[in-house]
Design an enzyme around this catalytic site. Structure first.
Site, PDB file in Angstrom:
ATOM      1  N   GLU A   1     -15.029  -8.923  62.140  1.00  0.00           N
ATOM      2  CA  GLU A   1     -14.442  -9.691  61.035  1.00  0.00           C
ATOM      3  C   GLU A   1     -13.896  -8.833  59.791  1.00  0.00           C
ATOM      4  O   GLU A   1     -12.927  -9.157  59.184  1.00  0.00           O
ATOM      5  CB  GLU A   1     -15.317 -10.927  60.509  1.00  0.00           C
TER       6      GLU A   1
ATOM      7  N   GLY B   1     -19.754 -15.011  58.695  1.00  0.00           N
ATOM      8  CA  GLY B   1     -19.434 -14.667  60.343  1.00  0.00           C
ATOM      9  C   GLY B   1     -20.805 -14.377  60.783  1.00  0.00           C
ATOM     10  O   GLY B   1     -20.761 -14.420  62.213  1.00  0.00           O
TER      11      GLY B   1
ATOM     12  N   ASN C   1     -24.096 -15.441  48.536  1.00  0.00           N
ATOM     13  CA  ASN C   1     -23.005 -15.557  49.146  1.00  0.00           C
ATOM     14  C   ASN C   1     -22.567 -16.167  50.145  1.00  0.00           C
ATOM     15  O   ASN C   1     -21.343 -16.794  49.785  1.00  0.00           O
ATOM     16  CB  ASN C   1     -22.231 -13.978  49.522  1.00  0.00           C
TER      17      ASN C   1
ATOM     18  N   GLY D   1     -21.292  -6.046  59.894  1.00  0.00           N
ATOM     19  CA  GLY D   1     -21.051  -7.077  58.956  1.00  0.00           C
ATOM     20  C   GLY D   1     -20.498  -6.199  57.500  1.00  0.00           C
ATOM     21  O   GLY D   1     -20.240  -4.886  57.781  1.00  0.00           O
ATOM     22  N   VAL D   2     -20.697  -6.733  56.486  1.00  0.00           N
ATOM     23  CA  VAL D   2     -20.047  -6.111  55.330  1.00  0.00           C
ATOM     24  C   VAL D   2     -21.238  -5.347  54.306  1.00  0.00           C
ATOM     25  O   VAL D   2     -22.257  -5.856  54.385  1.00  0.00           O
ATOM     26  CB  VAL D   2     -19.304  -6.999  54.240  1.00  0.00           C
ATOM     27  N   GLY D   3     -21.039  -4.254  53.553  1.00  0.00           N
ATOM     28  CA  GLY D   3     -21.689  -3.698  52.710  1.00  0.00           C
ATOM     29  C   GLY D   3     -22.380  -2.510  53.028  1.00  0.00           C
ATOM     30  O   GLY D   3     -22.170  -2.031  54.210  1.00  0.00           O
ATOM     31  N   ASN D   4     -23.276  -1.836  52.265  1.00  0.00           N
ATOM     32  CA  ASN D   4     -23.695  -0.535  52.368  1.00  0.00           C
ATOM     33  C   ASN D   4     -24.228  -0.434  53.361  1.00  0.00           C
ATOM     34  O   ASN D   4     -24.315   0.654  54.298  1.00  0.00           O
ATOM     35  CB  ASN D   4     -24.304  -0.235  50.994  1.00  0.00           C
TER      36      ASN D   4
END
Length: 497
Positions: free
Chosen positions: A284, A378, A374, A258-261
């Site tokens: 993704e 996905g 947010n 996934g996204v982020g730190n």
């Protein structure tokens, strides 16, 4: 056929109140950057005259300040899907200014083609190359551009000159047939190409080309700290142990991240563990960490929907773009997140959670069950269909005032049927094959912060017997303690006995 160059303001004049508008890109990557700003100014001017102006905005995922930010501040968005990341858009979605709808990302393109949102009036598409026949090369994010240009009555092109080199060859534009004619998606390994590098747009739809020279405006991620580093280490050591036990094949499995730190930290954890072999990704979004892993030789290939690099990393990418040409491929979101492919490839899926509960349910979207952050993105596409579904989160937030592990999540995005493993900086809970009460003990022992272990055990002492034990009056007592006292540790279960 030649296409006229037009100003952003002229482009905005073709968009009207109530129009359904789609934009290219996925996250900030590949999104429009000048037409939407002009559209926001048009909305402000009309509002000052007392005239209504709002569009219904459909995007590949989150966008950037040029799109969500500018349009929200101008009160120019009516309906919005599927995912947003701008703080101003988040506030507007929570106060009712924007009617925000949050589907799984793999569903968005097909939902639009199925007619769920009606006709698409205008598509705004960022390109980096084009010819008079309407063949274009997209930018750093693919999103649902192939579906948008197929559906749109009118197409506005933003021609970006920001990129110093060509993205030709990095895209795999593909739209599956709709039922009852749909066939299998013929991807059997992450590097398989099934579509076209060029996206064709009907020239009759293109009303003009707007020049742009703006970057994606993606900030660099914060450096790893002790907590995120520990999460990454725990993930890598767990996967290495699964390989030693023969539960993961020696050649490993493709990774989705996934996204982020926290997600970046997990990838760096894999890179630093010598037992983890060289791997591929089917995901993704790729972020800065993936560039580092490719340079180190740890990641050999990544299939993605967007190159969500920070501006600083993107400059480095463009300087060394030939190194990446055989290592990266961008696909539409409905393909990068397609459940059929996720299941076939047997992904190891790693996504972040806002909170988890002691039975393995995950909340990815709503703070205190009400405040949208947010969106689901996905994560649901991957977690239900992956070979191994892992959720990551720090065990505490706000200096310990919030426990990310609670008796019952305040909103359910992913059920205990789909969540296989939870990882915090405290440790790992592999819940496969466990009944609810076994999972509860494991999560409390391995993943809960020491400040909250006894609190969770006390909760179980006051619960009703059952397959999944809960005290319905006390299930959200930690959330209420935070709302009332600013600290979940001030919970008092005594009044619920």
């Amino acid at each position: 056929m030649s296409f006229p160059f037009i100003s952003p303001e002229e482009a905005a004049s073709y968009i009207h109140n109530g129009d359904n508008v789609g934009t290219s890109g996925f996250t900030a990557s590949g999104t429009p950057k000048v037409v939407t700003v002009a559209l926001a100014e048009k909305a402000r001017q009309l509002h000052e005259k007392g005239e209504p102006f709002k569009i219904n905005l459909y995007t590949g995922a989150s966008t950037n300040d040029y799109v969500d930010g500018a349009l929200t501040r101008a009160d120019a968005i009516g309906q919005r899907m599927p995912y947003q990341g701008a703080s101003v858009t988040r506030e507007a979605s929570n106060n009712g200014q924007i009617n925000y709808y949050d589907p799984h990302l793999s569903h968005v393109s097909q939902d639009m083609r199925y007619g769920f949102v009606g006709d698409l009036d205008v598509a705004i598409i960022e390109v980096t190359e084009m010819n008079p026949a309407g063949d274009v090369i997209l930018g750093a994010g693919l999103g649902m551009s192939p579906t948008l240009v197929q559906m749109a009555k009118k197409v506005i092109i933003e021609y970006s000159s920001y990129y110093r080199t060509s993205f030709r060859g990095f895209h795999d534009n593909y739209v599956p047939l709709d039922p009852p004619n749909r066939r299998e998606i013929p991807i059997y390994k992450p590097s398989d190409r099934i579509g076209d590098t060029v996206l064709h747009i009907d020239p009759k739809k293109i009303i003009g080309v707007v020049p742009s020279n703006e970057s994606e405006s993606i900030r660099s991620f914060t450096k790893l700290n002790d907590t995120t580093r520990a999460i990454g280490t725990n993930v890598a050591e767990y996967l290495a142990s699964e390989m030693r036990a023969g539960k993961i094949p020696p050649e490993f499995l493709p990774i989705q991240s996934g996204v982020g730190n926290v997600a970046n930290a997990a990838l760096y954890g894999l890179a630093e563990n010598p037992e983890i072999p060289r791997f591929q990704m089917f995901t993704e979004v790729v972020q800065d960490a993936v560039m580092d892993l490719m340079q180190q030789g740890k990641c050999s290939f990544a299939s993605t929907c967007a190159l969500a690099f920070s501006d600083q990393a993107m400059l480095k990418f463009m300087d060394d773009i030939d190194f990446y040409r055989d290592k990266l491929l961008m696909r539409p979101g409905e393909i990068s997140n397609h459940p059929e492919i996720v299941r076939r490839l047997g992904l190891i899926a790693m996504n972040t959670a806002l909170e988890c509960d002691i039975y393995g349910f995950v909340n990815s979207t709503h703070v205190d069950g009400t405040y949208m952050m947010n969106g689901i993105g996905g994560s649901g596409d991957f977690c239900r269909n992956a070979a191994l579904s892992i959720f990551l989160c720090p065990s505490i937030q706000k200096g310990g005032n919030i426990s990310a592990i609670v008796p019952m999540v305040s909103h359910v995005d992913h059920t205990d049927h789909d969540v296989k493993v939870i990882v915090t900086e405290q440790g790992v809970a592999d819940m496969r094959g466990m009944a609810p009460m076994q999972r509860a003990k494991l999560i409390i022992d391995n993943c809960v912060h020491p400040d909250y272990k006894d609190i969770m055990r006390d909760y179980l002492k006051i619960t009703r017997q059952g397959h999944m034990m809960h005290n319905l009056k006390a299930a959200f007592a930690l959330h209420m303690a935070y709302l009332e006292h600013g600290d979940m540790r001030k919970v008092d279960f005594g009044k619920f006995v």
